[in-house]
Design a protein around this motif. Structure first.
Motif, mmCIF file in Angstrom:
data_model
loop_
_atom_site.group_PDB
_atom_site.id
_atom_site.type_symbol
_atom_site.label_atom_id
_atom_site.label_comp_id
_atom_site.label_asym_id
_atom_site.label_seq_id
_atom_site.Cartn_x
_atom_site.Cartn_y
_atom_site.Cartn_z
ATOM 1 N N TRP A 223 -1.815 7.904 0.370
ATOM 2 C CA TRP A 223 -3.121 7.509 0.921
ATOM 3 C C TRP A 223 -3.170 7.632 2.441
ATOM 4 O O TRP A 223 -4.215 7.913 3.019
ATOM 5 N N TRP B 25 -6.310 -10.306 -3.886
ATOM 6 C CA TRP B 25 -5.443 -9.188 -3.475
ATOM 7 C C TRP B 25 -6.017 -8.481 -2.231
ATOM 8 O O TRP B 25 -5.294 -8.031 -1.365
ATOM 9 N N LEU C 71 0.838 -1.209 0.000
ATOM 10 C CA LEU C 71 0.000 0.000 0.000
ATOM 11 C C LEU C 71 0.867 1.250 0.000
ATOM 12 O O LEU C 71 0.699 2.146 -0.830
HETATM 13 C C1 GCU Z 1 -5.102 -1.235 -5.816
HETATM 14 C C2 GCU Z 1 -4.691 -1.159 -4.371
HETATM 15 C C3 GCU Z 1 -5.864 -1.513 -3.440
HETATM 16 C C4 GCU Z 1 -7.074 -0.686 -3.797
HETATM 17 C C5 GCU Z 1 -7.375 -0.832 -5.270
HETATM 18 C C6 GCU Z 1 -8.511 0.052 -5.784
HETATM 19 O O1 GCU Z 1 -5.334 -2.570 -6.177
HETATM 20 O O2 GCU Z 1 -3.591 -1.992 -4.168
HETATM 21 O O3 GCU Z 1 -5.505 -1.278 -2.099
HETATM 22 O O4 GCU Z 1 -8.168 -1.043 -2.988
HETATM 23 O O5 GCU Z 1 -6.240 -0.473 -6.025
HETATM 24 O O6 GCU Z 1 -8.770 1.099 -5.217
HETATM 25 O O7 GCU Z 1 -9.079 -0.318 -6.814
#
Ligand code: GCU
Length: 419
Positions: free
Chosen positions: A307, A348, A300
């Motif tokens: 973020w 994920w 992250l």
């Molecule tokens: C990425 C990120 C996630 C998030 C996602 C999204 O995959 O790693 O943490 O939730 O984007 O916002 O679509």
């Protein structure tokens, strides 16, 4: 000299190696972990009453998330005002569309966001679903009267802005089944999250963390992009409270993915939201950080350094040192109805970590004599489970689908009838 250069290179290599470690998707390789107890006070006492929870423990946990993870969220700015920019009949006369500019300070040049609101025609006291959108208001429906959002993606640099807007109208409509929401008697309010802060590491320079610094008396690094987006959700609620067609005591907060993390943080801070829904919010949202499955805190903070606040990076490889885990964020929604949803192929986001987190918020709901999730194991796909905390894992990928919305509408119907 030579040696230290080598060590330097090696260290650099190790760091990038750690960053690129393949994600773990194997339950048998999970490092063991113990979750912190949301009811354990800093003095080592177990909280047993709503009073202790409300007066001491809840503010303590909220402060931990503020200081370690998401940063502060400032309050209502002075000079906040609203202007109905456009309104009209929509969806073949079934709905009323309102477009409202929410100005964050005095004057017509003030920083602002553009809200798009649909309400079922002929109804009064309408409960509204509130959520930010990813790609601009004009993408949530094909309605040609939707004012295009300021930022929009161009697939092709050769095409003009107006062509780009035209071709992107309605492209996110599957995530916003406005027809269905209206048919069920609810309204829906959305704004583009870039109106608050563009989503990249320098976005804060263009967003409210810079433009509202003086008005809100807060330095840009005291809050985060997720904080800025959450703050915007509360400003939407401020507007809804002034709209006589709306029952703003019944607002339902919803968000997908990064905007699901945002909805949870907004819901933790702003208890005017009556129901909170997290759709596939994953790491830094509903999923437990101590479960090293799919995305990690390091992932992250590496891909999205804006973020969260800086402090969160110190837990990149040490979720066990965090004084909180995400079930404690979920517990801050109590006693309000909470829905957490995963998708089967969205590994994920760690569906099981989302389920366990939702389940482990239960003891806080129990203080209010409310039932969370009683099932010990994850439900089968497309089988929602739980009372005040509800969970489902849907078939399919990372997305918001009609199926998800139908469950949220049923859940909202149920809790509105009961209250
Ligand atoms: C990425 C990120 C996630 C998030 C996602 C999204 O995959 O790693 O943490 O939730 O984007 O916002 O679509």
């Amino acid at each position: 000299m030579k040696n230290s250069f080598f060590v330097f290179l090696l260290a650099g290599h190790l760091i990038s190696f750690a960053q690129n470690l393949p994600a773990n998707y194997d339950e048998s390789k999970l490092p063991p972990y113990t979750l912190p107890n949301p009811l354990l006070s800093p003095q080592g006492k177990t909280v047993t009453t709503v009073k202790e929870w409300e007066q001491q423990q809840r503010p303590y946990i909220l402060k931990l998330f503020t200081e370690q993870v998401y940063g502060k969220i400032p309050g209502k700015p002075s000079g906040l005002h609203f202007k109905i920019t456009e309104s009209g009949s929509a969806l073949n006369g079934k709905a009323v569309r309102k477009q409202v500019t929410i100005y964050f300070s005095e004057g017509a040049d003030a920083p602002h966001m553009n809200l798009l609101l649909y309400l079922p025609r002929g109804r009064k006291q309408i409960p509204v679903f509130v959520g930010l959108n990813f790609n601009g208001n004009h993408t949530v429906n094909e309605d040609a009267a939707i004012i295009p959002s300021r930022y929009f993606k161009k697939k092709d640099e050769q095409i003009s802005d107006s062509e780009a807007i035209k071709s992107s109208r309605g492209t996110s409509a599957s995530r916003w089944p406005i027809d269905e929401i209206i048919n069920r008697g609810y309204g829906v309010a959305t704004a583009h999250y870039y109106d608050l802060e563009p989503d990249h590491k320098d976005g804060w320079k263009e967003g409210v963390r810079t433009s509202m610094k003086e008005n809100l008396h807060i330095a840009s690094n005291e809050w985060s992009a997720i904080g800025a987006w959450s703050w915007g959700l509360s400003r939407i609620q401020d507007y809804l409270e002034t709209d006589k067609d709306v029952d703003a005591t019944q607002s339902v907060l919803i968000g997908h993915s990064r905007l699901g993390k945002t909805a949870l943080w907004a819901g933790a801070n702003d208890r005017r939201f009556k129901i909170v829904i997290s759709n596939n919010s994953g790491e830094g949202g509903a999923a437990l950080s101590r479960r090293i499955f799919g995305e990690t805190i390091r992932n992250l903070n590496t891909s999205f350094p804006h973020w969260f606040i800086e402090r969160y990076k110190s837990y990149n490889d040490h979720p066990e040192k965090l004084p909180v885990d995400q079930h404690m964020l979920l517990s801050l929604m109590a006693p309000r109805p909470l829905y957490v949803a995963s998708a089967e192929e969205d590994k994920w986001a760690d569906p099981k970590g989302e389920f366990l987190s939702a389940k482990n918020a239960g003891p806080v709901y129990a203080l209010y004599h409310l039932k969370g999730i009683t099932s010990e194991t994850m439900p089968s796909v497309n089988q929602p489970t739980g009372e005040m905390i509800r969970y489902h894992i849907r078939t399919g990928k990372h997305d918001v689908t009609l199926y998800d919305w139908q469950q949220y509408l049923n859940f909202t119907d149920h809790h509105q009838r009961n209250h």
